[in-house]
Design an enzyme around this catalytic site. Structure first.
Site, PDB file in Angstrom:
ATOM      1  N   ASP A 378       0.805  -1.219   0.000  1.00 39.28           N
ATOM      2  CA  ASP A 378       0.000   0.000   0.000  1.00 39.28           C
ATOM      3  C   ASP A 378       0.842   1.276   0.000  1.00 39.28           C
ATOM      4  OD1 ASP A 378       0.903   0.029   2.583  1.00 39.28           O
ATOM      5  OD2 ASP A 378      -1.015  -0.495   3.493  1.00 39.28           O
ATOM      6  N   ASP A 380       2.632   2.632   2.342  1.00 38.72           N
ATOM      7  CA  ASP A 380       2.619   3.476   3.536  1.00 38.72           C
ATOM      8  C   ASP A 380       3.926   3.356   4.318  1.00 38.72           C
ATOM      9  OD1 ASP A 380       2.406   0.997   4.718  1.00 38.72           O
ATOM     10  OD2 ASP A 380       0.421   1.327   5.588  1.00 38.72           O
ATOM     11  N   ASP A 402      -1.839  -4.342   4.887  1.00 42.55           N
ATOM     12  CA  ASP A 402      -0.930  -3.824   3.859  1.00 42.55           C
ATOM     13  C   ASP A 402      -1.666  -3.520   2.551  1.00 42.55           C
ATOM     14  OD1 ASP A 402       1.582  -2.942   3.080  1.00 42.55           O
ATOM     15  OD2 ASP A 402       2.142  -4.866   2.195  1.00 42.55           O
ATOM     16  N   ASP A 404      -4.195  -1.162   2.847  1.00 41.46           N
ATOM     17  CA  ASP A 404      -4.834   0.115   3.143  1.00 41.46           C
ATOM     18  C   ASP A 404      -3.785   1.074   3.695  1.00 41.46           C
ATOM     19  OD1 ASP A 404      -6.191   2.259   4.172  1.00 41.46           O
ATOM     20  OD2 ASP A 404      -7.840   1.041   4.989  1.00 41.46           O
ATOM     21  N   ASP A 422      -8.438  -1.673  14.436  1.00 42.53           N
ATOM     22  CA  ASP A 422      -7.088  -1.383  14.916  1.00 42.53           C
ATOM     23  C   ASP A 422      -6.326  -0.607  13.856  1.00 42.53           C
ATOM     24  OD1 ASP A 422      -4.714  -1.288  16.225  1.00 42.53           O
ATOM     25  OD2 ASP A 422      -4.253  -3.424  16.015  1.00 42.53           O
ATOM     26  N   ASN A 426      -1.528  -1.396  16.942  1.00 44.51           N
ATOM     27  CA  ASN A 426      -0.918  -1.617  18.261  1.00 44.51           C
ATOM     28  C   ASN A 426      -1.556  -2.791  18.987  1.00 44.51           C
ATOM     29  OD1 ASN A 426      -3.352  -0.589  19.077  1.00 44.51           O
ATOM     30  ND2 ASN A 426      -2.518   1.183  20.203  1.00 44.51           N
ATOM     31  N   ILE A 428      -4.641  -3.213  19.855  1.00 43.12           N
ATOM     32  CA  ILE A 428      -5.820  -2.895  20.657  1.00 43.12           C
ATOM     33  C   ILE A 428      -6.989  -2.611  19.709  1.00 43.12           C
ATOM     34  CG2 ILE A 428      -6.784  -1.263  22.335  1.00 43.12           C
ATOM     35  CD1 ILE A 428      -3.826  -0.834  23.279  1.00 43.12           C
ATOM     36  N   GLU A 438      -9.518   1.394  22.088  1.00 48.66           N
ATOM     37  CA  GLU A 438      -8.454   2.363  21.811  1.00 48.66           C
ATOM     38  C   GLU A 438      -8.730   3.668  22.547  1.00 48.66           C
ATOM     39  OE1 GLU A 438      -5.662   1.962  19.582  1.00 48.66           O
ATOM     40  OE2 GLU A 438      -4.996   4.004  20.000  1.00 48.66           O
ATOM     41  N   SER A 456      25.333   3.378  11.514  1.00 47.49           N
ATOM     42  CA  SER A 456      25.448   1.931  11.735  1.00 47.49           C
ATOM     43  C   SER A 456      25.324   1.570  13.215  1.00 47.49           C
ATOM     44  CB  SER A 456      26.774   1.410  11.170  1.00 47.49           C
ATOM     45  OG  SER A 456      27.856   2.174  11.657  1.00 47.49           O
TER      46      SER A 456
END
Ligand SMILES: *[C@@H]1O[C@H](CO)[C@@H](O)[C@H](O)[C@H]1NC(C)=O
Ligand SMILES: *[C@@H]1O[C@H](CO)[C@@H](O)[C@H](O)[C@H]1NC(C)=O
Length: 763
Positions: A378, A380, A402, A404, A422, A426, A428, A438, A456
């Site tokens: 998606d 994001d 994945d 949205d 959710d 997280n 919840i 939430e 690094s």
């Protein structure tokens, strides 16, 4: 044995490439290190077959090429100084650069007992079977028997070629039968001395003539024989060698016509010992014909050695890893990317061409330049579960949807909270009549994410010490490590979130049990922070590159929660392989670039965020801690540092330097850059407050030492430069402790519902 050498070389080269980005000195240093390692460990190495197979065909350069290789191997076995061996192989151009100040080193340390070395070794070397195909020797006339030279060659083949050293000794011998009234049986003559020496009968029932089964019949018989024999030597008629080879299974495009004048070439066919599948086809030479063009041969030998070293690196990167489970998966990043995107394109929305979704060009750019994940449908910038490497979830929190782009870690969830979905991953979700969980559990607690921009040390660079210790070498899991750029962000001081078993060995750190990181500290304060982390650590990054790090950060000033951001560049502004102080960042440049980067951050971070910069590391302390210690190779860290400096491929000329005045001056420059960071505290930013943390390195090390553990535990064993797993844990404990004491507001609130959240969602 060869495998160990290859892997060692390759790993060192990978490391050197990552650290320095150049290609010649690292071949030298890899050679010196590997030769030293091999000799120290008293491993007998048989390089010569492989090397000799690369010597040019024909009679001009070959003997000298072989002789040079013989000398190299003799030197290796006689335990000559590694630097000299590599120099004579043409791999090093600077004889001044010495890794081993004394040679031989008395004892190679065994893998230390606390280096985890339980994984099993990979064995590639002996799982193969071989067919060698030769022409018969020189003849008296075109259909005649062997002449004197041909006889001498036949004797030479028995003693010098298939003697178990230069080439494998046979378990079976085949000779072409001419079976006509005129031709002398030259092929049989050629292998007769070999047959006498080994006591093996010559299989003499086949020939190219159809009445004897032809080349195809012979090929079939040889493959049948391979079921019981490991190595077959064949003497054949030269116009029929290619048809025979093709009948055995070599692609005809690999076969060049065999010159009438050539009696010396050997075709080597390798087969998988189990499946008898053809693995490789190479050409080499018996090396019988004399020649006096020594120089040509010597330079050929050098180029052979060099290309071999380079080829080994290539071969490993491309071939070493395909495991049966992964067989459908592409082997390296870019093919992976292309396939992933093609799949997405095939199954997804074909009209959607915008950057960040199914646009391959754009995704390559995002991965290579902005360190964004490859597995990200998606767009994001977060990857789904199970995609840890290639800047995936080892680096940034798991994307729980994945498909949205509005759902990913860090979303504040204010709009969506009614639905109970959710949206910030997280863990919840759901709710009851009062509202969504939430909002019930997270609204009041001022939750926030952790984002680390850095180098690094941020990414937790680590080369496993067992890779350097021949006795415990193992490369079963090389691929995931390489796909993480030899970094362990999932175990790092900033964003560590994995189980300790997935991390490098950790020496004890008082007060810490398992992986501790800033992120772990934040999660302990507030479960609503779960999964909200981003590690944008890039090997070699310095302030001049920090703009790209900031661009890679994913946060929306409106939709997302605030963040605790660390801009942590602990060394590279004074560290690189170049000699001299000119390559270090000046305070003016440091200021300009830092301000530029902070301004970008101000456009991305939600109000209420914090940006912290820790002071640079203390290189003088680092050197004092390490220089007199023994490196896994048997030399000292001091000698290792000087060797790398001599080749101009040190990770840090200024700090890792036996000249104390250079170390002091470098530290002064580092301190002047710390002063700039301190001044930045006076700057005002709209969405975040900037903090400088003057890290008390000496005190931190001294306190650790008081616990009874050696401070060398805090530094990486192999590179003698980066913080180790214990170092990471200690840094996290110290950094987080400072924030709790001095700037608790930057950490967000303690969540009173933690236990309840645990009982509902995390059991
Ligand atoms: C792919 O992304 C690039 C920007 O990186 C853009 O210039 C190009 O137009 C995009 N391709 C398509 C087909 O939209
Ligand atoms: C909803 O759940 C919360 C948290 O467990 C609880 O405090 C609250 O009483 C519940 N509301 C209802 C109506 O059950």
């Amino acid at each position: 044995m060869f495998v160990y050498v290859v892997v060692g070389l390759w790993l060192l080269t990978v490391q050197a490439v990552l650290v320095t980005g150049n290609t010649n000195p690292e071949i030298c240093s890899a050679c010196v290190i590997v030769v030293g390692l091999v000799q120290q460990a008293e491993l007998s190495v048989r390089f010569e077959n492989i090397l000799k197979s690369r010597c040019p065909d024909g009679r001009v350069a070959q003997p000298a090429c072989f002789a040079g290789i013989d000398e190299l191997v003799l030197a290796l076995e006689a335990k000559a100084v590694p630097e000299d061996i590599c120099l004579s192989a043409g791999l090093c151009t600077n004889p001044e650069c010495k890794l081993f100040k004394t040679w031989p080193v008395k004892d190679l340390p065994d893998p230390l007992p606390d280096w985890p070395t339980t994984r099993h070794r990979h064995t590639l070397e002996e799982d193969q079977k071989t067919i060698y195909i030769n022409r018969h020797g020189e003849k008296k006339w075109s259909l005649g028997c062997l002449n004197d030279q041909g006889q001498a060659r036949a004797a030479y083949i028995a003693t010098n070629v298939y003697n178990g050293e230069n080439f494998l000794a046979p378990d079976a011998i085949f000779a072409c039968q001419y079976d006509d009234p005129i031709d002398c049986e030259r092929c049989k003559e050629t292998v007769t001395p070999l047959s006498e020496k080994t006591g093996l009968p010559i299989v003499f029932d086949y020939g190219y003539r159809l009445v004897l089964g032809g080349n195809k019949g012979a090929a079939k018989a040889m493959k049948e024989k391979l079921k019981t024999a490991d190595t077959i030597v064949v003497a054949w008629e030269h116009n029929n060698i290619n048809p025979l080879t093709e009948a055995i299974g070599v692609d005809s495009s690999l076969l060049e016509s065999w010159p009438d004048s050539d009696y010396d070439t050997i075709y080597t066919l390798k087969f998988d010992a189990e499946s008898l599948e053809l693995l490789s086809f190479t050409k080499s030479a018996e090396g019988f014909n004399g020649g006096d063009e020594k120089k040509v041969g010597e330079s050929a030998m050098k180029s052979v050695t060099k290309t071999l070293f380079i080829d080994m690196l290539d071969a490993l990167t491309w071939n070493a890893y395909s495991s049966p489970e992964d067989s459908g998966l592409p082997k390296i990043a870019l093919p992976y990317l292309a396939v992933a995107n093609l799949k997405a394109l095939a199954s997804g929305n074909l009209d959607d061409n915008e950057c960040g979704r199914f646009n391959v060009t754009c995704r390559i750019d995002a991965f290579a330049n902005y360190h964004e994940p490859l597995a990200d449908r998606d767009g994001d910038v977060f990857s789904p579960e199970g995609k840890g490497v290639l800047r995936g979830t080892h680096w940034r929190g798991v994307d729980c949807d994945d498909k949205d782009e509005t759902i990913h870690p860090g979303v504040s969830g204010k709009e969506e909270k009614a639905s109970g979905e959710d949206v910030n991953c997280n863990g919840i979700a759901g709710g009851n009549e009062t509202g969504s969980f939430e909002s019930i559990f997270c609204d009041e607690s001022d939750s926030r994410g952790v984002i680390i921009l850095g180098d690094s040390a941020t990414a937790h660079f680590h080369v496993p010490p067992d890779w350097l210790t021949a006795k415990s070498l193992d490369f079963d899991d090389v691929l995931p490590k390489v796909l993480d750029e030899l970094d362990y962000p999932q175990c790092s001081w900033g964003t560590g979130h994995a189980d300790l078993e997935e991390c490098p060995y950790q020496h004890p750190v008082p007060g810490i049990d398992g992986v501790f990181s800033i992120y772990e500290g934040m999660r302990q304060r507030n479960r609503c922070n779960t999964n909200d982390y981003q590690n944008i650590g890039v090997n070699g990054a310095r302030i001049t590159a920090s703009m790209n790090l900031a661009k890679s950060l994913q946060r929306d000033t409106v939709r997302d929660k605030p963040a605790l951001v660390w801009l942590s560049l602990m060394g590279n502004d004074v560290c690189n392989g170049h000699v001299g102080f000119d390559h270090m960042t000046t305070p003016e440049t440091y200021y300009d670039k830092a301000i530029e980067t902070l301004k970008v951050l101000d456009t991305k971070l939600p109000p209420g965020s914090f940006v912290v910069t820790p002071g640079m590391f203390d290189g003088v302390l680092l050197y004092d801690t390490m220089h007199a210690q023994q490196h896994p190779l048997g030399t000292t860290y001091e000698a290792l540092y000087d060797f790398m400096n001599c080749l101009e491929e040190s990770p840090c000329w200024g700090w890792l330097n036996s000249d104390a005045s250079v170390r002091r001056k470098t530290q002064e420059i580092a301190n002047s850059l710390n002063e700039v960071s301190r001044k930045l505290e006076e700057e005002e930013f709209e969405n975040f407050k900037f903090l400088f943390y003057e890290v008390p390195w000496k005190q931190m090390f001294a306190e650790y030492s008081k616990s009874g553990e050696p401070v060398t535990n805090l530094i990486e064993k192999v590179d003698g430069f980066h913080p180790s797993q214990a170092g990471n844990a200690l840094f996290a404990q110290n950094f987080f402790g400072w924030l709790e004491r001095e700037h608790e507001e930057s950490l967000g609130g303690l969540n009173p519902y933690n236990e309840e959240i645990d009982s509902i969602f995390f059991n």
